[in-house]
Each structure stands twice: as C-alpha cells, then as structure tokens.
Design a protein around this motif. Structure first.
Motif, PDB file in Angstrom:
ATOM      1  N   HIS A   2       0.846  -1.183   0.000  1.00 40.54           N
ATOM      2  CA  HIS A   2       0.000   0.000   0.000  1.00 40.54           C
ATOM      3  C   HIS A   2       0.879   1.230   0.000  1.00 40.54           C
ATOM      4  O   HIS A   2       1.819   1.338   0.774  1.00 40.54           O
ATOM      5  CB  HIS A   2      -0.896   0.043   1.240  1.00 40.54           C
ATOM      6  N   GLU A  12      -4.713   2.476  -2.126  1.00 41.51           N
ATOM      7  CA  GLU A  12      -4.932   1.171  -2.742  1.00 41.51           C
ATOM      8  C   GLU A  12      -5.366   1.266  -4.192  1.00 41.51           C
ATOM      9  O   GLU A  12      -5.132   0.345  -4.964  1.00 41.51           O
ATOM     10  CB  GLU A  12      -5.972   0.387  -1.942  1.00 41.51           C
ATOM     11  N   GLY A  15      -3.043   0.363  -7.382  1.00 39.92           N
ATOM     12  CA  GLY A  15      -2.798  -0.995  -7.857  1.00 39.92           C
ATOM     13  C   GLY A  15      -3.655  -1.384  -9.037  1.00 39.92           C
ATOM     14  O   GLY A  15      -3.301  -2.281  -9.796  1.00 39.92           O
TER      15      GLY A  15
END
Length: 96
Positions: A2, A12, A15
C-alpha cells in the motif's frame, strides 16, 4: 503493498491503474507542442479506460500535483478545474 499519501491513508487505488502497464514517461511529456501533444493524447487514451480514473484525478487535485497526466487531465486542465471548484465553493450561492 500500500502506498501512503501525506495524510497517512492507503492509496490502494493505484494498484488497479491502467498506467501500471505503460512507460511512466508517457504520462510526463516534455514541452507543449508537436510530439508532446501526441504524447498527451496517448496518455489520455490510456486514462479513458482506467478503472481508477476518478481517484487518480482526485489525488492530483488534493495534492496540487503540478506535472504529468493524472486522472486523464494535464496539470493545466487540473488547475482550471480546481479554480472552478474554488470559485463554486466560495460563492454565496454555491454556483460560480
């Protein structure tokens, strides 16, 4: 993993970004004419299909990111949008 922003909250959303599979230089064009304009268009095309477009743009606006394409917007476009939001927020009726 994170990533943490300046407020300490996890980022997050990064990603899932469509840009993870592209050369980062694509999103940081040098100049404002010719090849740089084509590069901006290419970066924005990647952003159009990105599932985390809104959080990316929000991050750039909250943190005043001055360079690169974030959330499908150039630094200039983000500056114009931020100015409109400030004007709306500061107006007595909430409408600029």
């Amino acid at each position: 993993m994170h990533l943490v922003d300046a407020t300490g909250s996890a980022q997050e959303w990064r990603g899932g970004a469509a840009c993870l599979n592209h050369d980062p230089d694509l999103f940081f064009p040098e100049g404002t004419a010719g090849p740089a304009l084509r590069q901006v268009d290419q970066a924005k095309q990647v952003c159009q299909s990105c599932p985390v477009l809104a959080p990316c743009l929000g991050f750039a606006l909250r943190h005043g990111v001055a360079f690169g394409i974030w959330g499908g917007a150039t630094a200039e476009e983000r500056g114009q949008g931020a100015a409109r939001l400030r004007a709306w927020h500061n107006s007595p009726t909430g409408a600029a």
